[in-house]
Scaffold this motif. Structure first.
Motif, mmCIF file in Angstrom:
data_model
loop_
_atom_site.group_PDB
_atom_site.id
_atom_site.type_symbol
_atom_site.label_atom_id
_atom_site.label_comp_id
_atom_site.label_asym_id
_atom_site.label_seq_id
_atom_site.Cartn_x
_atom_site.Cartn_y
_atom_site.Cartn_z
ATOM 1 N N MET A 91 -14.744 -28.799 -23.409
ATOM 2 C CA MET A 91 -15.767 -29.805 -23.147
ATOM 3 C C MET A 91 -16.026 -30.603 -24.424
ATOM 4 O O MET A 91 -16.060 -30.057 -25.513
ATOM 5 N N GLY A 92 -16.206 -31.902 -24.296
ATOM 6 C CA GLY A 92 -16.395 -32.766 -25.451
ATOM 7 C C GLY A 92 -17.775 -32.596 -26.049
ATOM 8 O O GLY A 92 -18.754 -32.342 -25.338
ATOM 9 N N PRO A 93 -17.909 -32.750 -27.368
ATOM 10 C CA PRO A 93 -19.197 -32.555 -28.032
ATOM 11 C C PRO A 93 -20.270 -33.551 -27.620
ATOM 12 O O PRO A 93 -21.463 -33.275 -27.776
ATOM 13 N N HIS A 94 -19.870 -34.709 -27.093
ATOM 14 C CA HIS A 94 -20.853 -35.718 -26.697
ATOM 15 C C HIS A 94 -20.979 -35.827 -25.178
ATOM 16 O O HIS A 94 -21.721 -36.684 -24.685
ATOM 17 N N ASN A 95 -20.280 -34.968 -24.463
ATOM 18 C CA ASN A 95 -20.390 -34.959 -23.005
ATOM 19 C C ASN A 95 -21.410 -33.883 -22.609
ATOM 20 O O ASN A 95 -21.066 -32.764 -22.256
ATOM 21 N N TYR A 96 -22.686 -34.260 -22.679
ATOM 22 C CA TYR A 96 -23.754 -33.282 -22.440
ATOM 23 C C TYR A 96 -23.792 -32.823 -20.988
ATOM 24 O O TYR A 96 -24.174 -31.687 -20.700
ATOM 25 N N LYS A 97 -23.390 -33.703 -20.074
ATOM 26 C CA LYS A 97 -23.372 -33.326 -18.655
ATOM 27 C C LYS A 97 -22.352 -32.214 -18.419
ATOM 28 O O LYS A 97 -22.627 -31.231 -17.726
ATOM 29 N N GLU A 98 -21.171 -32.356 -19.020
ATOM 30 C CA GLU A 98 -20.133 -31.342 -18.876
ATOM 31 C C GLU A 98 -20.581 -30.013 -19.508
ATOM 32 O O GLU A 98 -20.318 -28.935 -18.946
ATOM 33 N N GLN A 99 -21.262 -30.085 -20.639
ATOM 34 C CA GLN A 99 -21.771 -28.868 -21.277
ATOM 35 C C GLN A 99 -22.803 -28.179 -20.380
ATOM 36 O O GLN A 99 -22.780 -26.956 -20.216
ATOM 37 N N GLU A 100 -23.694 -28.989 -19.774
ATOM 38 C CA GLU A 100 -24.703 -28.406 -18.893
ATOM 39 C C GLU A 100 -24.055 -27.742 -17.683
ATOM 40 O O GLU A 100 -24.448 -26.637 -17.280
ATOM 41 N N GLU A 101 -23.037 -28.383 -17.134
ATOM 42 C CA GLU A 101 -22.341 -27.800 -15.981
ATOM 43 C C GLU A 101 -21.653 -26.490 -16.358
ATOM 44 O O GLU A 101 -21.670 -25.527 -15.589
ATOM 45 N N ALA A 102 -21.047 -26.455 -17.555
ATOM 46 C CA ALA A 102 -20.331 -25.250 -17.987
ATOM 47 C C ALA A 102 -21.282 -24.079 -18.184
ATOM 48 O O ALA A 102 -21.032 -22.962 -17.702
ATOM 49 N N PHE A 103 -22.401 -24.311 -18.881
ATOM 50 C CA PHE A 103 -23.341 -23.219 -19.135
ATOM 51 C C PHE A 103 -24.119 -22.838 -17.878
ATOM 52 O O PHE A 103 -24.513 -21.679 -17.717
ATOM 53 N N THR A 104 -24.335 -23.800 -16.977
ATOM 54 C CA THR A 104 -24.972 -23.482 -15.695
ATOM 55 C C THR A 104 -24.071 -22.576 -14.870
ATOM 56 O O THR A 104 -24.526 -21.576 -14.290
ATOM 57 N N SER A 141 -21.874 -15.743 -22.912
ATOM 58 C CA SER A 141 -21.261 -15.863 -24.231
ATOM 59 C C SER A 141 -20.420 -17.141 -24.296
ATOM 60 O O SER A 141 -20.256 -17.844 -23.294
ATOM 61 N N PHE A 142 -19.927 -17.454 -25.470
ATOM 62 C CA PHE A 142 -18.966 -18.546 -25.632
ATOM 63 C C PHE A 142 -17.919 -18.132 -26.647
ATOM 64 O O PHE A 142 -18.080 -17.143 -27.371
ATOM 65 N N THR A 143 -16.840 -18.874 -26.696
ATOM 66 C CA THR A 143 -15.860 -18.723 -27.766
ATOM 67 C C THR A 143 -15.448 -20.118 -28.210
ATOM 68 O O THR A 143 -15.696 -21.106 -27.513
ATOM 69 N N GLY A 144 -14.849 -20.226 -29.396
ATOM 70 C CA GLY A 144 -14.399 -21.533 -29.871
ATOM 71 C C GLY A 144 -15.494 -22.407 -30.450
ATOM 72 O O GLY A 144 -15.324 -23.624 -30.555
ATOM 73 N N LEU A 145 -16.633 -21.807 -30.860
ATOM 74 C CA LEU A 145 -17.735 -22.623 -31.391
ATOM 75 C C LEU A 145 -17.330 -23.371 -32.655
ATOM 76 O O LEU A 145 -17.672 -24.545 -32.838
ATOM 77 N N PHE A 146 -16.593 -22.702 -33.544
ATOM 78 C CA PHE A 146 -16.182 -23.344 -34.793
ATOM 79 C C PHE A 146 -15.348 -24.593 -34.498
ATOM 80 O O PHE A 146 -15.574 -25.660 -35.081
ATOM 81 N N PHE A 156 -15.388 -26.384 -31.788
ATOM 82 C CA PHE A 156 -16.273 -27.380 -31.170
ATOM 83 C C PHE A 156 -16.984 -28.203 -32.234
ATOM 84 O O PHE A 156 -17.053 -29.432 -32.149
ATOM 85 N N PHE A 157 -17.509 -27.527 -33.266
ATOM 86 C CA PHE A 157 -18.246 -28.239 -34.301
ATOM 87 C C PHE A 157 -17.322 -29.058 -35.213
ATOM 88 O O PHE A 157 -17.741 -30.090 -35.735
ATOM 89 N N VAL A 158 -16.105 -28.606 -35.430
ATOM 90 C CA VAL A 158 -15.152 -29.433 -36.207
ATOM 91 C C VAL A 158 -14.919 -30.751 -35.474
ATOM 92 O O VAL A 158 -14.934 -31.829 -36.076
ATOM 93 N N ILE A 159 -14.724 -30.663 -34.151
ATOM 94 C CA ILE A 159 -14.486 -31.873 -33.359
ATOM 95 C C ILE A 159 -15.744 -32.739 -33.317
ATOM 96 O O ILE A 159 -15.677 -33.967 -33.337
ATOM 97 N N ALA A 160 -16.922 -32.085 -33.294
ATOM 98 C CA ALA A 160 -18.184 -32.832 -33.230
ATOM 99 C C ALA A 160 -18.514 -33.530 -34.542
ATOM 100 O O ALA A 160 -18.957 -34.685 -34.560
ATOM 101 N N PHE A 161 -18.297 -32.849 -35.680
ATOM 102 C CA PHE A 161 -18.765 -33.349 -36.969
ATOM 103 C C PHE A 161 -17.649 -33.814 -37.906
ATOM 104 O O PHE A 161 -17.929 -34.427 -38.934
#
Length: 336
Positions: free
Chosen positions: A1-14, A46-51, A53-58
């Motif tokens: 999921m893309g760092p700026h696609n908040y809708k996709e993030q909400e769907e994934a965690f939901t 839980s999640f994986t790949g956080l590091f 995700f943040f490299v792609i975001a920042f």
């Protein structure tokens, strides 16, 4: 999921929250488990790949900040604030979803719904960094332990991956065996070249991930523990001898200040790879990665891994698959 696609993030965690909330309908046969569930129902998203995700975001600036030890400069504090926003948003989505599900189904609400569990082999083979941890390198050789002639390992050979004897298989002089089909060989290591999703990001190759300080790792781990996790965060902090005092002080202060610290495993870094041959993770250069990938394709006899597996395993075998443990600590001999 893309760092700026908040809708996709909400769907994934939901979706993740609903998948664990449904487990609260399960009725345990054991009385003690039923009683525990009644007293304190818990679930864990839980999640994986956080590091990654943040490299792609920042971008690479975030990596450079890590390289500097994650100092609390103006830029550093802003990056920490943005990390916290992501982590808090995801936690709130999970809790909101689980509690809504419980209210609609007349179930007792869990008061803790988030965690970071240990990352297994499958998630690592996607190229994702494990849990919140930094990867071992931008590119590395992943070695997974199988028993000799395991159906999955045989399929890996057909697919082109290299196989070598494990660290425990040696000749009468104590030298490692090289032929996986040697009668003395009992376990195999399947070698898989892996690259993180941002490996080709301009400037990323200049960052030495293996030199990230223990204090920087501790700081990021505490971000996850404070702003996402409500159970415990699976954490292994890698350190060198000169970092022991500083890390010890940091852990002590986190406990004294009641910052939410629970536990973390500590692991000494292996800088001399030749001292520990055939490690589960071995950092490699881009040139080595490209070469290994090319060799895999040249050896490949079957383009379809599932078809290759079907040759050796007609169904699901309880014994098939990776060994129960292939982490660094399993390389040490057991003390009698």
């Amino acid at each position: 999921m893309g760092p700026h696609n908040y809708k996709e993030q909400e769907e994934a965690f939901t979706a993740a929250a609903l998948s664990v909330a449904s487990l609260l309908n399960h009725e345990f046969v054991e009385e003690r488990y039923r009683k525990s569930r009644e007293l304190d129902p818990i679930v864990g998203v839980s999640f994986t790949g956080l590091f990654d995700f943040f490299v792609i975001a920042f971008g690479v600036d975030w990596l450079r900040w890590w390289e500097a030890g994650r100092p609390e400069t103006v830029e550093g504090l802003e990056l920490k604030r943005q990390e916290q926003e992501y982590l808090t948003r995801w936690r709130e989505i999970v809790h909101r979803t689980v509690w809504d599900y419980c209210d609609r189904h007349s179930l007792k609400r869990p008061n803790r719904c988030t965690t970071v569990q240990p990352s297994g082999t499958k998630s690592l083979l996607t190229g994702a960094s494990p849990g919140w941890h930094p990867p071992k390198a931008q590119r590395f050789l992943r070695r997974i332990t199988f028993r000799k002639n395991d159906p999955v390992a045989l399929a890996c050979i057909d697919y082109g991956y290299n196989v070598v004897p494990s660290q425990s298989d040696k000749d009468e002089n104590g030298n490692l065996l090289n032929d996986p089909f040697d009668p003395r060989c009992t376990e195999w290591l399947v070698e898989i070249p892996v690259a993180v999703p941002w490996a080709d990001l301009p400037g990323a190759d200049q960052i030495e991930i293996g030199k990230f300080s223990a204090i920087a790792q501790m700081d990021f781990y505490m971000q996850v523990q404070k702003f996402f996790v409500r159970h415990n965060t699976s954490a292994t902090i890698e350190l060198r001898e000169h970092e022991i005092e500083a890390l010890g002080s940091s852990i002590y202060e986190a406990i004294q200040n009641d910052e939410g610290y629970i536990s973390a495993a500590l692991l000494a870094r292996f800088d001399a790879h030749q001292t520990f041959p055939r490690l589960p993770f071995e950092p490699i250069t881009k040139q080595q990665y490209d070469q290994f990938k090319q060799e895999v394709e040249l050896r490949r006899q079957n383009e379809n891994f599932h078809a290759a597996l079907s040759r050796y395993d007609a169904g699901y075998s309880m014994e098939a698959g990776p060994a129960g443990c292939d982490s660094d600590k399993c390389l040490f001999s057991e003390q009698k």
